[in-house]
Design a protein around this motif. Structure first.
Motif, PDB file in Angstrom:
ATOM      1  N   ASP A   1      10.230 -10.418  -3.424  1.00 34.58           N
ATOM      2  CA  ASP A   1       9.164 -10.922  -2.558  1.00 34.58           C
ATOM      3  C   ASP A   1       8.568  -9.815  -1.694  1.00 34.58           C
ATOM      4  O   ASP A   1       7.341  -9.742  -1.520  1.00 34.58           O
ATOM      5  CB  ASP A   1       9.652 -12.085  -1.689  1.00 34.58           C
ATOM      6  N   SER A   2       9.411  -8.922  -1.168  1.00 38.70           N
ATOM      7  CA  SER A   2       8.889  -7.836  -0.326  1.00 38.70           C
ATOM      8  C   SER A   2       8.086  -6.835  -1.154  1.00 38.70           C
ATOM      9  O   SER A   2       7.080  -6.291  -0.691  1.00 38.70           O
ATOM     10  CB  SER A   2      10.023  -7.130   0.421  1.00 38.70           C
ATOM     11  N   ARG A   3       8.506  -6.594  -2.401  1.00 39.23           N
ATOM     12  CA  ARG A   3       7.732  -5.698  -3.264  1.00 39.23           C
ATOM     13  C   ARG A   3       6.372  -6.317  -3.606  1.00 39.23           C
ATOM     14  O   ARG A   3       5.365  -5.603  -3.699  1.00 39.23           O
ATOM     15  CB  ARG A   3       8.505  -5.397  -4.558  1.00 39.23           C
ATOM     16  N   THR A   4       6.352  -7.614  -3.788  1.00 36.98           N
ATOM     17  CA  THR A   4       5.073  -8.283  -4.062  1.00 36.98           C
ATOM     18  C   THR A   4       4.155  -8.183  -2.854  1.00 36.98           C
ATOM     19  O   THR A   4       2.943  -7.991  -2.998  1.00 36.98           O
ATOM     20  CB  THR A   4       5.302  -9.762  -4.433  1.00 36.98           C
ATOM     21  N   ALA A   5       4.725  -8.307  -1.657  1.00 37.52           N
ATOM     22  CA  ALA A   5       3.931  -8.154  -0.436  1.00 37.52           C
ATOM     23  C   ALA A   5       3.375  -6.735  -0.333  1.00 37.52           C
ATOM     24  O   ALA A   5       2.241  -6.523   0.134  1.00 37.52           O
ATOM     25  CB  ALA A   5       4.781  -8.473   0.793  1.00 37.52           C
ATOM     26  N   GLN A   6       4.166  -5.756  -0.787  1.00 41.10           N
ATOM     27  CA  GLN A   6       3.695  -4.362  -0.766  1.00 41.10           C
ATOM     28  C   GLN A   6       2.563  -4.141  -1.767  1.00 41.10           C
ATOM     29  O   GLN A   6       1.750  -3.235  -1.593  1.00 41.10           O
ATOM     30  CB  GLN A   6       4.869  -3.435  -1.068  1.00 41.10           C
ATOM     31  N   LEU A   7       2.500  -4.949  -2.793  1.00 40.19           N
ATOM     32  CA  LEU A   7       1.372  -4.904  -3.739  1.00 40.19           C
ATOM     33  C   LEU A   7       0.156  -5.610  -3.151  1.00 40.19           C
ATOM     34  O   LEU A   7      -0.990  -5.164  -3.340  1.00 40.19           O
ATOM     35  CB  LEU A   7       1.786  -5.568  -5.052  1.00 40.19           C
ATOM     36  N   HIS A   8       0.390  -6.685  -2.428  1.00 40.65           N
ATOM     37  CA  HIS A   8      -0.678  -7.507  -1.858  1.00 40.65           C
ATOM     38  C   HIS A   8      -1.590  -6.693  -0.942  1.00 40.65           C
ATOM     39  O   HIS A   8      -2.815  -6.847  -0.979  1.00 40.65           O
ATOM     40  CB  HIS A   8      -0.039  -8.667  -1.086  1.00 40.65           C
ATOM     41  N   LEU A   9      -1.002  -5.811  -0.122  1.00 43.15           N
ATOM     42  CA  LEU A   9      -1.792  -5.055   0.862  1.00 43.15           C
ATOM     43  C   LEU A   9      -2.785  -4.094   0.213  1.00 43.15           C
ATOM     44  O   LEU A   9      -3.990  -4.183   0.490  1.00 43.15           O
ATOM     45  CB  LEU A   9      -0.876  -4.314   1.827  1.00 43.15           C
ATOM     46  N   PRO A  10      -2.356  -3.157  -0.649  1.00 40.86           N
ATOM     47  CA  PRO A  10      -3.351  -2.250  -1.251  1.00 40.86           C
ATOM     48  C   PRO A  10      -4.350  -2.995  -2.134  1.00 40.86           C
ATOM     49  O   PRO A  10      -5.527  -2.608  -2.191  1.00 40.86           O
ATOM     50  CB  PRO A  10      -2.503  -1.269  -2.067  1.00 40.86           C
ATOM     51  N   PHE A  11      -3.911  -4.034  -2.816  1.00 39.62           N
ATOM     52  CA  PHE A  11      -4.822  -4.847  -3.621  1.00 39.62           C
ATOM     53  C   PHE A  11      -5.918  -5.420  -2.722  1.00 39.62           C
ATOM     54  O   PHE A  11      -7.118  -5.330  -3.033  1.00 39.62           O
ATOM     55  CB  PHE A  11      -4.044  -5.978  -4.296  1.00 39.62           C
ATOM     56  N   GLY A  12      -5.512  -6.000  -1.596  1.00 42.18           N
ATOM     57  CA  GLY A  12      -6.479  -6.609  -0.675  1.00 42.18           C
ATOM     58  C   GLY A  12      -7.413  -5.591  -0.052  1.00 42.18           C
ATOM     59  O   GLY A  12      -8.619  -5.830   0.059  1.00 42.18           O
ATOM     60  N   VAL A  13      -6.868  -4.443   0.350  1.00 45.34           N
ATOM     61  CA  VAL A  13      -7.696  -3.394   0.968  1.00 45.34           C
ATOM     62  C   VAL A  13      -8.742  -2.895  -0.018  1.00 45.34           C
ATOM     63  O   VAL A  13      -9.921  -2.710   0.333  1.00 45.34           O
ATOM     64  CB  VAL A  13      -6.809  -2.236   1.466  1.00 45.34           C
ATOM     65  N   LEU A  14      -8.337  -2.687  -1.260  1.00 48.77           N
ATOM     66  CA  LEU A  14      -9.288  -2.204  -2.270  1.00 48.77           C
ATOM     67  C   LEU A  14     -10.335  -3.261  -2.602  1.00 48.77           C
ATOM     68  O   LEU A  14     -11.499  -2.929  -2.868  1.00 48.77           O
ATOM     69  CB  LEU A  14      -8.542  -1.775  -3.532  1.00 48.77           C
ATOM     70  N   LEU A  15      -9.953  -4.537  -2.580  1.00 46.77           N
ATOM     71  CA  LEU A  15     -10.929  -5.604  -2.796  1.00 46.77           C
ATOM     72  C   LEU A  15     -11.978  -5.599  -1.679  1.00 46.77           C
ATOM     73  O   LEU A  15     -13.188  -5.723  -1.933  1.00 46.77           O
ATOM     74  CB  LEU A  15     -10.228  -6.957  -2.862  1.00 46.77           C
ATOM     75  N   ILE A  16     -11.525  -5.434  -0.443  1.00 49.10           N
ATOM     76  CA  ILE A  16     -12.439  -5.377   0.701  1.00 49.10           C
ATOM     77  C   ILE A  16     -13.361  -4.161   0.587  1.00 49.10           C
ATOM     78  O   ILE A  16     -14.572  -4.256   0.837  1.00 49.10           O
ATOM     79  CB  ILE A  16     -11.636  -5.346   2.018  1.00 49.10           C
ATOM     80  N   LEU A  17     -12.802  -3.024   0.211  1.00 51.33           N
ATOM     81  CA  LEU A  17     -13.632  -1.826   0.021  1.00 51.33           C
ATOM     82  C   LEU A  17     -14.656  -2.053  -1.093  1.00 51.33           C
ATOM     83  O   LEU A  17     -15.799  -1.582  -0.998  1.00 51.33           O
ATOM     84  CB  LEU A  17     -12.745  -0.621  -0.315  1.00 51.33           C
ATOM     85  N   GLY A  18     -14.253  -2.783  -2.116  1.00 49.34           N
ATOM     86  CA  GLY A  18     -15.182  -3.085  -3.198  1.00 49.34           C
ATOM     87  C   GLY A  18     -16.340  -3.957  -2.725  1.00 49.34           C
ATOM     88  O   GLY A  18     -17.503  -3.765  -3.130  1.00 49.34           O
TER      89      GLY A  18
END
Length: 276
Positions: free
Chosen positions: A250-267
């Motif tokens: 679960d913590s590793r998935t949360a660590q994926l969630h953050l960069p995924f979300g940041v890059l989506l926002i940048l997009g």
């Protein structure tokens, strides 16, 4: 992880106003974090009282290890919800926002508090998908613009899927423990193999929706989250039954969630700049 609340709120702020540097964003961010914290504390209390959190396999050890008493956890949880209401008080005069805030707060409590206890009745996944996807993003849109905006609904899907993947990883890890205390989750009803398939579908499905979004919006910037695919691949490879690494799924998935979300926002920002 508080990125579950922060990412959809930030994404909505950028979609609606092109920036996060607004008071309404700060208020909504504070509200989201406080509601999530409150729900987590209340959940910890209910899990402890029901015997879900016990033994060495327990991931949430704050109450078990004596860092906080059950009563303190419950009181602090509800204080967080009250604080969240105070932060968004200027928006509560809007009937649409008020209904969404009440619905979100009710889900935060009903998620684990009897007699509803959604998480114990295989309904926690639906609650998380709803709350951290369309409900949170639409309430942010109302706070920032005065009305809901259905054009942002598709953006809530990949964010909600990865947030749900955090819970899914947690529930897959806890299949045996949840069965032993007679708690029903989708994962312990499916078993590990099918739950692993479901986890893979949630993670890769989020990337697929980004590709659909990029085509629909004619914005190649929305493909930026695909840069995190190597991280997603390593996260999935560690998702194996019997491995010690599953404890941290679960913590590793949360660590994926953050960069995924940041890059989506940048997009989103890149697409707005290209159209300007």
């Amino acid at each position: 992880s508080f990125t579950a609340a922060a990412v959809p709120i930030a994404c909505t702020s950028v979609l609606c106003s092109g920036t996060i540097f607004k008071e309404s964003f700060a208020r909504m961010l504070g509200m989201g974090v406080l509601v999530q914290a409150g729900a987590n504390l209340i959940n910890s209390y209910c899990d402890f009282k029901s015997g879900v959190d016990s033994g060495e396999q327990c991931a949430d050890r704050a109450i078990l290890d004596g860092h906080v008493s059950p009563k303190q956890a419950m009181i602090c949880g509800f204080l967080c919800l009250l604080g969240a209401g105070k932060l968004v008080a200027p928006f509560l005069s809007n009937p649409e926002f008020r209904q969404m805030f009440i619905a979100g707060s009710a889900l935060a409590v009903a998620y684990s508090v009897p007699p509803v206890s959604l998480k114990y009745r295989a309904m926690g996944d639906l609650a998380i998908l709803t709350t951290f996807g369309p409900l949170l993003m639409q309430s942010t849109a109302v706070a920032m613009t005065g009305r809901s905006d259905h054009s942002i609904t598709l953006y809530s899907i990949p964010i909600g899927m990865l947030t749900e993947a955090i819970l899914w990883a947690n529930n897959t890890r806890d299949i045996d423990n949840d069965k032993s205390v007679k708690i029903r989750t989708v994962c312990n009803m499916l078993g590990f193999t099918k739950s692993k398939d479901g986890y893979r579908a949630l993670v890769y499905g989020a990337y697929a929706v980004c590709a659909v979004l990029a085509a629909k919006e004619r914005n190649s910037g929305l493909l930026l989250p695909l840069l995190t695919l190597p991280l997603a691949k390593s996260t999935l490879e560690a998702f194996q039954e019997g491995r010690e690494s599953l404890r941290e799924a679960d913590s590793r998935t949360a660590q994926l969630h953050l960069p995924f979300g940041v890059l989506l926002i940048l997009g989103v920002l890149l697409g707005q700049r290209m159209k300007a």
